[in-house]
Design an enzyme around this catalytic site. Structure first.
Site, short mmCIF file in Angstrom:
data_model
loop_
_atom_site.label_atom_id
_atom_site.label_comp_id
_atom_site.label_asym_id
_atom_site.label_seq_id
_atom_site.Cartn_x
_atom_site.Cartn_y
_atom_site.Cartn_z
N GLU A 129 -10.90 -5.63 2.70
CA GLU A 129 -9.82 -4.90 2.04
C GLU A 129 -8.50 -5.07 2.78
O GLU A 129 -7.44 -5.21 2.19
CB GLU A 129 -10.14 -3.39 1.97
N THR A 182 -1.99 -3.72 -5.23
CA THR A 182 -2.22 -2.52 -4.44
C THR A 182 -1.18 -2.38 -3.32
O THR A 182 -0.67 -1.29 -3.05
CB THR A 182 -3.64 -2.54 -3.84
N1 HSE Z 1 -6.83 4.43 -2.37
C1 HSE Z 1 -6.30 3.13 -2.66
C2 HSE Z 1 -4.89 3.28 -3.22
C3 HSE Z 1 -7.17 2.43 -3.65
O1 HSE Z 1 -4.71 4.12 -4.09
O2 HSE Z 1 -3.99 2.56 -2.78
C4 HSE Z 1 -6.70 1.08 -4.05
O3 HSE Z 1 -7.59 0.53 -4.98
#
Ligand code: HSE
Length: 299
Positions: A129, A182
């Protein structure tokens, strides 16, 4: 020796639980095939379903990084060839990079006779990630690896808890055909939040967990509110407020952004409602000329 592994997509955050809550769905997901070779090194030989967009460089691809970190940690000089079949959209908010990393690390552990247990595989998937979006959040990898609904109570030390869920809980996910990275969706967030918003948010996180454990559907619905992240990210998703209203009017308990978006998810108490919610959400997106795909799962 060869092994094929599927890892599911996930809904991270679940409205109020930014970076600490997530659940796995039945579909979509990613598939990897790992093959042991005599020459040491991790190689990504084939990627399908990504329209040529993902790198085969094993040091830069989430699945390659997760597998390499695992081997390095165990000081195993193995040769591993990886085939990745992307069976879900990229940049969708469905934990695409997480599913690849989880499938890879689960597969390599199996291939080498399970030196680690499932929980111990998490940090390696989290490294995948980090490569994909610059942050090693666990709210996609943990539910993808462990299944079900998961709380990350703490990151340091890592403390991951599986939360029981009520008998009748269904998720509807709608994936609008726009892309959100993201990394970008994290950069726009405020680094400081007012105390009163924090109070509202942790009340809801506690309420959601209690609702899930008590099978109190109304409490689950009341708690699915996000006053911190959603107001900022909603602007990245065309029609978000109308889609959400449509989901709630169709009978969903609650609705929010899936992970960092653009996918939107809703929870319902029956498969029938979940389907109705999906078609009502889709109508809204159709009306603004945005194509979409709907996924229904039992949680
Ligand atoms: N918790 C993370 C965000 C998840 O919201 O950036 C990304 O898939």
């Amino acid at each position: 020796d060869s092994i094929k592994v599927f890892a599911p997509a996930t809904v991270a955050n679940v409205a109020c639980g930014f970076d600490v809550l997530g659940f796995a769905v039945e579909n979509p997901g990613d598939e990897v095939v790992l093959t042991k070779k005599s020459t040491p090194g991790v190689k990504i030989t084939t990627i399908t379903g990504d329209e040529g967009r993902l790198t085969k460089d094993a040091d830069k691809n989430t699945v390659g990084v997760a597998v390499s970190r695992f081997l390095k940690h165990l000081q195993i000089d193995a040769g591993i060839d990886i085939t990745l079949h992307k069976k879900m959209p990229l940049g969708s908010g469905l934990g695409s990079s997480a599913a690849s990393a989880v499938a890879g690390v689960f597969a390599v552990n199996q291939l080498l006779g399970m030196p680690l247990n499932q929980q111990e595989l998490l940090p390696f998937a989290m490294e995948g990630e980090r490569i994909a979006c610059g942050s090693a959040h666990a709210d996609n990898v943990a539910p993808s690896l462990l299944g079900g609904f998961v709380l990350i109570r703490s990151y340091d030390p890592l403390d991951v808890i599986k939360i029981p869920t009520p008998a009748n809980l269904y998720s509807t996910i709608i994936h609008p055909q726009v892309e959100v990275q993201t990394k970008d969706a994290r950069e726009i967030l405020k680094k400081q939040i007012p105390l009163r918003d924090a109070v509202t948010q942790w009340g809801n996180v506690g309420g959601l967990i209690a609702g899930l454990m008590l099978s109190d559907y109304q409490l689950i619905g009341r708690s699915m509110k996000d006053v911190i992240v959603e107001p900022i990210r909603a602007i990245l998703i065309p029609g978000f407020e109308d889609v959400k209203q449509a989901a709630l009017s169709a009978g969903a308990l609650g609705c929010g952004i899936s992970g960092s978006g653009p996918s939107i998810f809703a929870l319902s108490t029956s498969e029938e409602i979940a389907h109705k919610v999906g078609s009502e959400m889709q109508k809204v997106l159709n009306s603004i000329q945005i194509g979409s795909e709907v996924y229904i799962s039992k949680i």
